[in-house]
Design an enzyme around this catalytic site. Sequence first.
Site, PDB file in Angstrom:
ATOM      1  N   ASN A 100       0.869  -1.178   0.000  1.00  0.00           N
ATOM      2  CA  ASN A 100       0.000   0.000   0.000  1.00  0.00           C
ATOM      3  C   ASN A 100       0.905   1.226   0.000  1.00  0.00           C
ATOM      4  OD1 ASN A 100      -1.894   1.982   0.429  1.00  0.00           O
ATOM      5  ND2 ASN A 100      -2.456   1.326   2.493  1.00  0.00           N
ATOM      6  N   TRP A 101       0.979   1.856  -1.145  1.00  0.00           N
ATOM      7  CA  TRP A 101       1.921   2.980  -1.301  1.00  0.00           C
ATOM      8  C   TRP A 101       1.416   4.272  -0.671  1.00  0.00           C
ATOM      9  CZ3 TRP A 101       4.276   2.966  -6.942  1.00  0.00           C
ATOM     10  CH2 TRP A 101       5.272   1.987  -7.015  1.00  0.00           C
ATOM     11  N   LYS A 102       0.135   4.335  -0.351  1.00  0.00           N
ATOM     12  CA  LYS A 102      -0.427   5.561   0.241  1.00  0.00           C
ATOM     13  C   LYS A 102      -0.090   6.774  -0.651  1.00  0.00           C
ATOM     14  CE  LYS A 102      -0.277   3.289   4.650  1.00  0.00           C
ATOM     15  NZ  LYS A 102      -0.311   3.421   6.078  1.00  0.00           N
TER      16      LYS A 102
ATOM     17  N   HIS B  13      -9.782   1.312   4.421  1.00  0.00           N
ATOM     18  CA  HIS B  13      -8.535   1.500   5.182  1.00  0.00           C
ATOM     19  C   HIS B  13      -8.798   2.541   6.280  1.00  0.00           C
ATOM     20  CE1 HIS B  13      -4.496   2.670   6.255  1.00  0.00           C
ATOM     21  NE2 HIS B  13      -4.085   1.530   5.705  1.00  0.00           N
TER      22      HIS B  13
ATOM     23  N   GLU C 244      -6.408  -4.959  10.234  1.00  0.00           N
ATOM     24  CA  GLU C 244      -5.414  -3.905  10.464  1.00  0.00           C
ATOM     25  C   GLU C 244      -5.741  -3.171  11.760  1.00  0.00           C
ATOM     26  OE1 GLU C 244      -3.053  -2.787   6.803  1.00  0.00           O
ATOM     27  OE2 GLU C 244      -4.629  -1.319   7.074  1.00  0.00           O
TER      28      GLU C 244
ATOM     29  N   GLY D 121       1.476   2.217  11.031  1.00  0.00           N
ATOM     30  CA  GLY D 121       2.425   3.331  11.107  1.00  0.00           C
ATOM     31  C   GLY D 121       3.122   3.410  12.459  1.00  0.00           C
TER      32      GLY D 121
ATOM     33  N   SER E 149       2.529  -2.270  10.409  1.00  0.00           N
ATOM     34  CA  SER E 149       3.950  -2.315  10.775  1.00  0.00           C
ATOM     35  C   SER E 149       4.627  -3.654  10.486  1.00  0.00           C
ATOM     36  CB  SER E 149       4.135  -1.934  12.250  1.00  0.00           C
ATOM     37  OG  SER E 149       3.660  -0.632  12.460  1.00  0.00           O
TER      38      SER E 149
ATOM     39  N   GLY F 223       2.408  -1.377   4.374  1.00  0.00           N
ATOM     40  CA  GLY F 223       2.544   0.033   4.025  1.00  0.00           C
ATOM     41  C   GLY F 223       3.994   0.397   3.782  1.00  0.00           C
TER      42      GLY F 223
END
Length: 256
Positions: free
Chosen positions: A12-14, A101, A171, A177, A217, A238
């Site tokens: 997931n490149w965000k 998300h 998640e 993060g 993470s 991520g």
Amino acid sequence: MTKRQAPLIVGNWKATPRTLLDATTFIKKLEQKIARRKEKLPKKLYSIAVPDAFIHPLSVLAKRGLIGGETVHGTTLGQTTGISTPSQLASSGAEFVIIGHSEVRAQGETQEARKEKVLATLGAGLQTVLCFGERTRDKEGVYLEELESDVKETLSAIPREYFNKLVLAYEPIWAIGAKEPARANECFEVVIALRRALASLVGIDHAKKVRVLYGGSVTLETMNSFLQEGGVDGLLIGRASQDVTTFTDILVAAYQ
Ligand code: PGA
């Protein structure tokens, strides 16, 4: 518990990388790195959710993987500014899409909107990665009940024949993060609850078709604990998917 076959690894490149050139360079390098590996790897071994503007150019370059969207903004064609619909994503080269998300939920996405989006993305033939996760945990396990009812409600209108294109991602919001992921046993208990919710909704045969991922993470060091002891069929990654060397190492390690 032994590792399941063919895990599904989704990046997931965000809101990265900065430019289309950076994005195409990443995919070209990833393809080269995969081609150089001696290990026996599946034909399609990665999925990466990318910003909408990158979907088409990257889908053309991604031979060993699939490119997808990070969300879908709307479901209905027409006079709504700032919207991309499932048919627009699919026809731009997206093979899958993430829905729900926590970073999208935080922008105001409601359960009603998610219900509509999941039905629309599955209806458009997109594999749909639907995210669930608690903000915090309580000793009484109320969070487990809340997650189960969120799953049942969000999927209540989905025809059973769509379930083979459905993926759930667990998640925990506190692990996204963060410095540390959840522990594999914490993941395992939620995966059981999610599967229980699916089975009570559509019966065990359809529930079994749904793959469940862990996200939050994940690193090269922790990934195997989830695949081996967390009860999941794959990972949603991520930050560690935003570095081409790390992501390649994760992909290769997932298939060993
Ligand atoms: P992270 O993100 O791996 O950087 O924690 C996971 C996610 O948000 O899907």
